[in-house]
Design a protein around this motif. Structure first.
Motif, PDB file in Angstrom:
ATOM      1  N   THR A 176       0.818  -1.187   0.055  1.00 13.99           N
ATOM      2  CA  THR A 176       0.096  -0.082  -0.014  1.00 13.99           C
ATOM      3  C   THR A 176       0.858   1.201   0.115  1.00 13.99           C
ATOM      4  N   SER A 177       0.523   2.146  -1.152  1.00 12.01           N
ATOM      5  CA  SER A 177       1.360   3.363  -1.014  1.00 12.01           C
ATOM      6  C   SER A 177       2.887   3.156  -1.344  1.00 12.01           C
ATOM      7  N   LEU A 178       3.750   3.373   0.016  1.00 14.51           N
ATOM      8  CA  LEU A 178       5.204   3.130   0.110  1.00 14.51           C
ATOM      9  C   LEU A 178       5.432   1.620  -0.205  1.00 14.51           C
ATOM     10  N   GLY A 179       4.441   1.134   0.389  1.00 10.72           N
ATOM     11  CA  GLY A 179       4.850  -0.708   0.223  1.00 10.72           C
ATOM     12  C   GLY A 179       4.071  -0.990  -0.955  1.00 10.72           C
ATOM     13  N   GLY A 180       3.260  -0.287  -1.688  1.00 13.78           N
ATOM     14  CA  GLY A 180       3.167  -0.628  -3.207  1.00 13.78           C
ATOM     15  C   GLY A 180       4.252  -0.498  -4.169  1.00 13.78           C
ATOM     16  N   GLY A 181       5.022   0.749  -3.757  1.00 15.30           N
ATOM     17  CA  GLY A 181       6.123   0.990  -4.487  1.00 15.30           C
ATOM     18  C   GLY A 181       7.246   0.000  -4.177  1.00 15.30           C
ATOM     19  N   THR A 182       7.327  -0.271  -3.127  1.00 13.14           N
ATOM     20  CA  THR A 182       8.293  -1.363  -2.641  1.00 13.14           C
ATOM     21  C   THR A 182       8.295  -2.569  -3.625  1.00 13.14           C
ATOM     22  N   VAL A 183       7.024  -3.310  -3.686  1.00 19.10           N
ATOM     23  CA  VAL A 183       6.756  -4.501  -4.235  1.00 19.10           C
ATOM     24  C   VAL A 183       6.847  -4.369  -5.600  1.00 19.10           C
ATOM     25  N   MET A 184       6.522  -3.338  -6.427  1.00 22.73           N
ATOM     26  CA  MET A 184       6.411  -2.860  -7.714  1.00 22.73           C
ATOM     27  C   MET A 184       8.176  -2.741  -7.955  1.00 22.73           C
ATOM     28  N   MET A 185       8.967  -2.114  -7.161  1.00 22.91           N
ATOM     29  CA  MET A 185      10.396  -1.942  -7.296  1.00 22.91           C
ATOM     30  C   MET A 185      11.135  -3.353  -7.143  1.00 22.91           C
ATOM     31  N   MET A 186      10.320  -4.186  -6.546  1.00 21.20           N
ATOM     32  CA  MET A 186      10.934  -5.622  -6.516  1.00 21.20           C
ATOM     33  C   MET A 186      10.682  -6.665  -7.858  1.00 21.20           C
ATOM     34  N   ALA A 187       9.995  -6.166  -8.490  1.00 16.89           N
ATOM     35  CA  ALA A 187       9.519  -6.874  -9.683  1.00 16.89           C
ATOM     36  C   ALA A 187      10.298  -7.654 -10.506  1.00 16.89           C
ATOM     37  N   ASP A 188      11.541  -7.046 -10.736  1.00 17.43           N
ATOM     38  CA  ASP A 188      12.469  -7.639 -11.740  1.00 17.43           C
ATOM     39  C   ASP A 188      13.597  -8.165 -10.941  1.00 17.43           C
ATOM     40  N   ARG A 189      13.610  -8.314  -9.751  1.00 13.42           N
ATOM     41  CA  ARG A 189      14.427  -9.370  -8.875  1.00 13.42           C
ATOM     42  C   ARG A 189      14.388 -10.707  -9.449  1.00 13.42           C
ATOM     43  N   GLU A 190      15.595 -11.313  -9.254  1.00 12.04           N
ATOM     44  CA  GLU A 190      15.764 -12.973  -9.500  1.00 12.04           C
ATOM     45  C   GLU A 190      15.744 -13.614  -8.067  1.00 12.04           C
ATOM     46  N   ASP A 191      15.992 -13.016  -6.976  1.00 13.26           N
ATOM     47  CA  ASP A 191      16.184 -13.606  -5.759  1.00 13.26           C
ATOM     48  C   ASP A 191      14.618 -14.024  -5.094  1.00 13.26           C
ATOM     49  N   ILE A 192      13.777 -13.659  -5.741  1.00 14.01           N
ATOM     50  CA  ILE A 192      12.332 -13.788  -4.986  1.00 14.01           C
ATOM     51  C   ILE A 192      11.326 -15.012  -5.391  1.00 14.01           C
ATOM     52  N   GLN A 193      12.011 -16.172  -5.081  1.00 12.43           N
ATOM     53  CA  GLN A 193      11.669 -17.448  -5.683  1.00 12.43           C
ATOM     54  C   GLN A 193      10.302 -17.699  -5.037  1.00 12.43           C
ATOM     55  N   ASN A 194       9.404 -18.160  -5.958  1.00 14.94           N
ATOM     56  CA  ASN A 194       7.992 -18.557  -5.855  1.00 14.94           C
ATOM     57  C   ASN A 194       7.031 -17.444  -5.613  1.00 14.94           C
ATOM     58  N   VAL A 195       7.457 -16.479  -5.900  1.00 13.24           N
ATOM     59  CA  VAL A 195       6.357 -15.112  -6.052  1.00 13.24           C
ATOM     60  C   VAL A 195       5.664 -15.167  -7.505  1.00 13.24           C
ATOM     61  N   ARG A 196       4.570 -15.126  -7.115  1.00 13.42           N
ATOM     62  CA  ARG A 196       3.580 -15.485  -8.511  1.00 13.42           C
ATOM     63  C   ARG A 196       2.974 -14.173  -8.945  1.00 13.42           C
ATOM     64  N   GLY A 197       2.897 -13.023  -8.209  1.00 14.55           N
ATOM     65  CA  GLY A 197       2.365 -11.949  -8.656  1.00 14.55           C
ATOM     66  C   GLY A 197       2.480 -10.763  -7.649  1.00 14.55           C
ATOM     67  N   ILE A 198       2.015  -9.403  -8.152  1.00 15.00           N
ATOM     68  CA  ILE A 198       2.465  -8.385  -7.348  1.00 15.00           C
ATOM     69  C   ILE A 198       1.069  -7.608  -7.483  1.00 15.00           C
ATOM     70  N   ILE A 199       0.765  -7.088  -6.258  1.00 10.27           N
ATOM     71  CA  ILE A 199      -0.595  -6.390  -5.981  1.00 10.27           C
ATOM     72  C   ILE A 199      -0.182  -5.044  -5.352  1.00 10.27           C
ATOM     73  N   SER A 200      -0.552  -3.881  -5.887  1.00 13.19           N
ATOM     74  CA  SER A 200      -0.162  -2.368  -5.347  1.00 13.19           C
ATOM     75  C   SER A 200      -1.373  -1.379  -5.375  1.00 13.19           C
ATOM     76  N   ASP A 201      -1.374  -1.069  -4.210  1.00 12.98           N
ATOM     77  CA  ASP A 201      -2.768  -0.237  -3.715  1.00 12.98           C
ATOM     78  C   ASP A 201      -2.135   1.316  -3.530  1.00 12.98           C
ATOM     79  N   SER A 202      -2.574   1.992  -4.780  1.00 13.66           N
ATOM     80  CA  SER A 202      -1.900   3.481  -4.606  1.00 13.66           C
ATOM     81  C   SER A 202      -0.601   3.557  -4.512  1.00 13.66           C
ATOM     82  N   GLY A 203       0.262   2.725  -5.254  1.00 11.55           N
ATOM     83  CA  GLY A 203       1.724   2.548  -4.932  1.00 11.55           C
ATOM     84  C   GLY A 203       2.408   3.628  -5.603  1.00 11.55           C
ATOM     85  N   ILE A 204       3.620   4.103  -4.654  1.00 10.31           N
ATOM     86  CA  ILE A 204       4.395   5.025  -5.285  1.00 10.31           C
ATOM     87  C   ILE A 204       5.320   4.575  -6.583  1.00 10.31           C
TER      88      ILE A 204
END
Length: 319
Positions: A176-204
């Motif tokens: 959410t917000s800052l947290g939404g930005g956090t997960v979006m900025m993680m989207a291209d990482r190669e060290d997040i095994q078994n992550v199936r998707g990303i949800i951003s609510d009002s993300g920066i």
């Protein structure tokens, strides 16, 4: 004294005044943005404008937080690369291998932001790990990570969950917000095994873009204070707030992304979400909430919000 010398002196003086003004504005922005906040302690008196939607929203969040107090959770902890202790609450659904990892907003905490939606995720069969980001809640740290450092921290939690489930899990990252930005900025990482998707609510997209946009929307049209703020982040805290941005990371990922954003958001411009969705409309879905203020989408339209989440679960989770 020649007239041109006087003119040059005046121009130089005005330039120095401008630099000083923008520096102290940037310093003020840095001081407000950088250091630990009293997370989760917002009071209604802080939002006393009767014409604002915020008093009702804060009351809604406070009630949601109280509603989940009875739910049992397991305290969890990891150590960040710089040695600080990061803490979280793990709400387990026995027998499930589906896990949601939740990242909260600025000056908040896990239970504060996700109290309104926690029961939904548990009902859908997800165990839920609610993080307190560095500088927030019960986690250590004197300063904020703004998605750049927070992404490294959250990757540690992804590893912990994978270790707990011995790699046999399916993970969704939500923020959410800052947290939404956090997960979006993680989207291209190669060290997040078994992550199936990303949800951003009002993300920066990142905090630098948000500050530039706010300056423009308040008719200042100044970018230099934000550049000073970035310089102070690098000098004082060792990282740049321009170092990563969702506009870049979302181009370099194959993960499905769900964006939830109100068209009336006065803090994080709705236009950011439109731009993010435009990167790859087949993979990045934007669900808009007409007139909703910042992070108020679930309060205003809970059925639409939860329907979007259910559709995303069906798209990303195999069982």
């Amino acid at each position: 004294m020649p007239w041109y010398f006087i003119m040059l002196t005046v121009i130089a003086g005005m330039g120095l005044l401008y630099l000083a003004f923008t520096y102290f504005l940037g310093l003020s922005m840095f001081q407000n943005a950088a250091w630990r906040k009293n997370a989760g302690k917002i009071k209604l008196k802080d939002f006393d404008d009767p014409a604002s939607a915020w008093p009702g929203f804060i009351a809604y969040i406070m009630k949601s937080k109280e509603d989940i107090r009875e739910l049992a959770y397991e305290p969890m902890e990891v150590t960040a690369t710089d040695g600080i202790k990061l803490r979280a609450r793990f709400y387990s659904v026995p027998g499930s291998q589906k896990v949601l990892i939740g990242c909260h907003s600025f000056s908040s905490c896990g239970e504060w932001d996700f109290g309104q939606i926690l029961r939904f995720w548990l009902t859908e069969g997800f165990s839920v790990l609610l993080l307190d980001l560095r500088g927030h809640g019960v986690s250590e740290g004197d300063y904020m990570g703004y998605g750049i450092v927070d992404g490294d921290d959250t990757a540690l939690w992804v590893k912990l969950i994978n270790d707990r489930y011995r790699g046999k899990c399916q993970i969704l990252l939500s923020g959410t917000s800052l947290g939404g930005g956090t997960v979006m900025m993680m989207a291209d990482r190669e060290d997040i095994q078994n992550v199936r998707g990303i949800i951003s609510d009002s993300g920066i997209p990142n905090i630098y873009h948000v500050y530039i946009d706010m300056m423009k929307r308040h008719h200042f049209h100044l970018s230099l204070p934000a550049k000073w703020m970035d310089w102070l982040f690098k000098k004082k805290l060792g990282y740049s707030i321009r170092g990563k941005c969702s506009f870049d990371t979302l181009k370099n990922t194959r993960l499905p992304v769900l964006l939830l954003h109100g068209t009336g958001d006065s803090m994080v411009n709705y236009a950011f979400a439109v731009r993010e969705a435009g990167i790859d409309p087949k993979r990045i879905r934007l669900v808009s909430f007409e007139g909703s203020e910042h992070t108020m989408e679930h309060m205003n339209e809970p059925e639409k919000y939860e329907s979007a989440l259910k559709n995303f679960i069906q798209q990303t989770i195999t069982c």
